[in-house]
Structure formats: C-alpha cells, structure tokens
Design an enzyme around this catalytic site. Sequence first.
Site, PDB file in Angstrom:
ATOM      1  N   HIS A 269      40.191  40.016  41.253  1.00  0.00           N
ATOM      2  CA  HIS A 269      40.860  41.209  41.446  1.00  0.00           C
ATOM      3  C   HIS A 269      42.222  41.356  41.059  1.00  0.00           C
ATOM      4  O   HIS A 269      42.906  42.304  40.795  1.00  0.00           O
ATOM      5  CB  HIS A 269      40.563  42.011  42.930  1.00  0.00           C
ATOM      6  N   ASP A 341      31.787  41.886  35.151  1.00  0.00           N
ATOM      7  CA  ASP A 341      32.666  42.483  36.481  1.00  0.00           C
ATOM      8  C   ASP A 341      33.403  43.545  36.242  1.00  0.00           C
ATOM      9  O   ASP A 341      33.647  43.677  34.817  1.00  0.00           O
ATOM     10  CB  ASP A 341      33.185  41.002  37.117  1.00  0.00           C
TER      11      ASP A 341
END
Length: 442
Positions: A269, A341
């Site tokens: 992230h 993702d």
Amino acid sequence: MYIHSRKLKNKHINKLQMLFLLFGIVLLLSACGQSQKPSSSEQNNNNAGTETNENSNAGADDQDDQQNTVPPQEEKDPLEEQLDQLSLDEKIGQMILAGVQGTTLDAQAKQMITDQKVGGIIFYANNVSTVPGTVKFVQSIKDANRSNPVPIFMSVDQEGGKVSRMPETVESIPSNGKVGKTKDADLAETMGKLLARQIQLLGFNVDFAPVLDVNSNPNNPVIGDRSFGSSASLVSQMGIAEMKGLRSEGIIPVVKHFPGHGDTSVDSHLDLPVVNKTEKQLAQLEWIPFEAAMKEQVEAVMVAHILFPKLDPDHPASLSDVIIGQQLRGKFKYDGVVITDDLSMGAIAKNYKLNDAAVATVQAGSDILLVAHSYESAKTIFDTLKDAVKSGKISESRINESVYRILALKQKYNLSDEEQPSGDLKQLNADIVDWRKKVDAR
C-alpha cells in the site's frame, strides 16, 4: 342354315367384344399402375410395382446424399453473441473495477457508471454506514447500472479479523490466523458461509477472499494473521474450505495475493515490495495454495504488486507477462478471471504512470483493473485502454478475451442488477456467535 350361320356369326362377334373388353381392362389397369405408386401394404402383400418402388427409394437416397453434403450449422455461443453486441466502450468498461466516495451515490459516481460503464464497484470501510444505509447505497449503484447491458460486480474485502467492512450491528468474524490454529477445515468452510451471508445482507456479490498467502515472514507488515498460518498445506486446506463456503452461498470468491505476499517486508500500500525468490522456491511454498485453488476451478485470482527480480526484474507481478502470462496463464493453465490489486496503491503510484501500468497489465494477461480511490483514475484507465486499442497497441481481440471471461463469470453466478439483499440479521448474528464459540473452544 341361315339361322345357324347367324348364330355362329353372333358367337364370333361376342368373342371379339369380350376380347376387346378384356384388352381395355388390361390397358386401364396398366395405366393405373403407372400413374399411382403402390402403397406399402400392397408391397408387403405382393411383388407388383417393385421396380417403381426401387426407383423411388433411389431418388430419396440421392436427396439424402445431397442434404448430407451441406455442412451442419454450429450453434453459436450465447456469450459470444452477447460479446458481439457490446461496443468498445462497454467492453473496456467491463475491465474496470472502481471505488466510490462517501456513503451515498454522488453525481460523479453516477457519471462514471454511465460514461465509463465500469463493470464493478468496490466498497471500503468509509463507504459503509448502517445496514439499511449501506443496502440503499449498494442498490442505488445497481439501479444506476441498469442503463448498461451487463450486471455490475458489487465487491468488498470481507476477510474477518482486522479486514472487515461490516456495520457495527453485524457480529464480527475473527481473523484467518485464529481460525487456522484450529486446523479444522469444517470451521473454515462455515467461516466462508458466514462471510458470504454477511455481504449478501448488504447486497454484495463478490468477496476478495480467501487470503492464500503463507505467513512465512514474521516481520511482514501487511499479512500477519490475515493468513491462515505459516504452513502451505494448512493454508491450502483452510483456504480452499473457506472458498467453498463462500461459493456455496452464491458469492464469488477471489483468492489473493498471487504469487504470494507472505514473505514481504514492505507494505505494498505504501511502496513496492521485493521478494528475491526463485521460481523453484516459490513452487515449494507460496504457489502451493494457489495451485490447490486452481485445481478447484477458482473463479478469480488477485495478483499482487510485488517485484520478483529473479523471475522478472522489470515489472511487479501485477504488470508482468512472465508471472501472469507465462506462469499463471501458461504453466498453471489458468483461464479464470485475473484481477490486479489496487493500481492506486503506493507500489504502483510511486513507480509507474497509471496509463503505462494499465497497458502493461492488460498486455500481461489481466482481465480486471482495480482502481479504488479516484474517479479521475478510473477515467484515465478507460481512456488509456480505448486509445491503446485504436492505436493498435492492444488488439480488440485481446480485450474480447478478458470480457468473455468476465461475462462467463457473471453468467455463472446469475448476476442481476434486480437482485435484492437477502438474509436475517438476527439469525446471522446468532449463527456467528455459535460458530465463534466453537473456534474459541479449539
């Protein structure tokens, strides 16, 4: 004498008349026989007309031969027919799974659904309010999509533990790590069913679960107890059971994060993790649960933003033809849906331009591009893919491959924008509490 002669003469005349009469009858019967074919019953009773019947059968055989020379028309695949009816905009839209803002449908989200025709939406914690409020939000998105020809994926990350997207009134489900310690596949399958019932209550149809990462690095900042454990066999056993539980309740499972996020020391992230493992090393640990899922015909696989330099030094897995094309599609012969993702995560955003990443992942073999936190990003991907097709950088046949897989998955689960949320919150909470007691007892 005269009388006798006359009698003889009359006798000859009568014989001639009878002969003429018989001859006429014979001619009449012959004419009838030629003008009318004998019936099948007449053929069975005598041999008259055999030649005529043989000629008739020969003619029928000739007709059959002529009919057999005409190639049979193949029945057209209904999914191909549906695909043929979609415009390029509609096809590209199906390949985008986007995020939304707030807890109600705003004008920008509605415009994104109308203009970019996105094939799916993902909810995060900040999109969830109360049960009735979230139900209304989900339903408003389905309503907005009815102008599009394909029903919409409504997806969420509902794993249990710290990754939960449920309103406070819904009983919580513990982490995979806690359930994994029981080593009881039946409990894991029930977990999958309960997760499915949770998200059905709100109107979702896709769950980004189970996590099939093997937690082999104790310093991993992003996986930890999101994994069922540090053993590939345990993760396989429990993860496949959870997947079957989700599937049995009519929810589409998405296994993650291929090729394996368990040995990273960086949170993707925030930045791009690097895992220096060879193909052989990955095959001995990380790939085992994913291969097990593929043997069970898993519907969808999420690919992680991790660089594996010993496989592909230039591209993270989510953009890599080596990992998606050669390994996942090639070696493992996986023909299900491949989802990236979130392309707005730091691992990509800090290292690649979004338009370059979008083209690269489609060229590598991805079907759905997840972009979660910006309407502008969804539009960028839409415009980029459309331009890439028009310029020839990506062929429309390549787009068609992905859209066919997406349509097949939506059809398999009978998705419909008309489908309403289902379930009884009180009963669901009671079942979760009972199941948690069994987990705690182990």
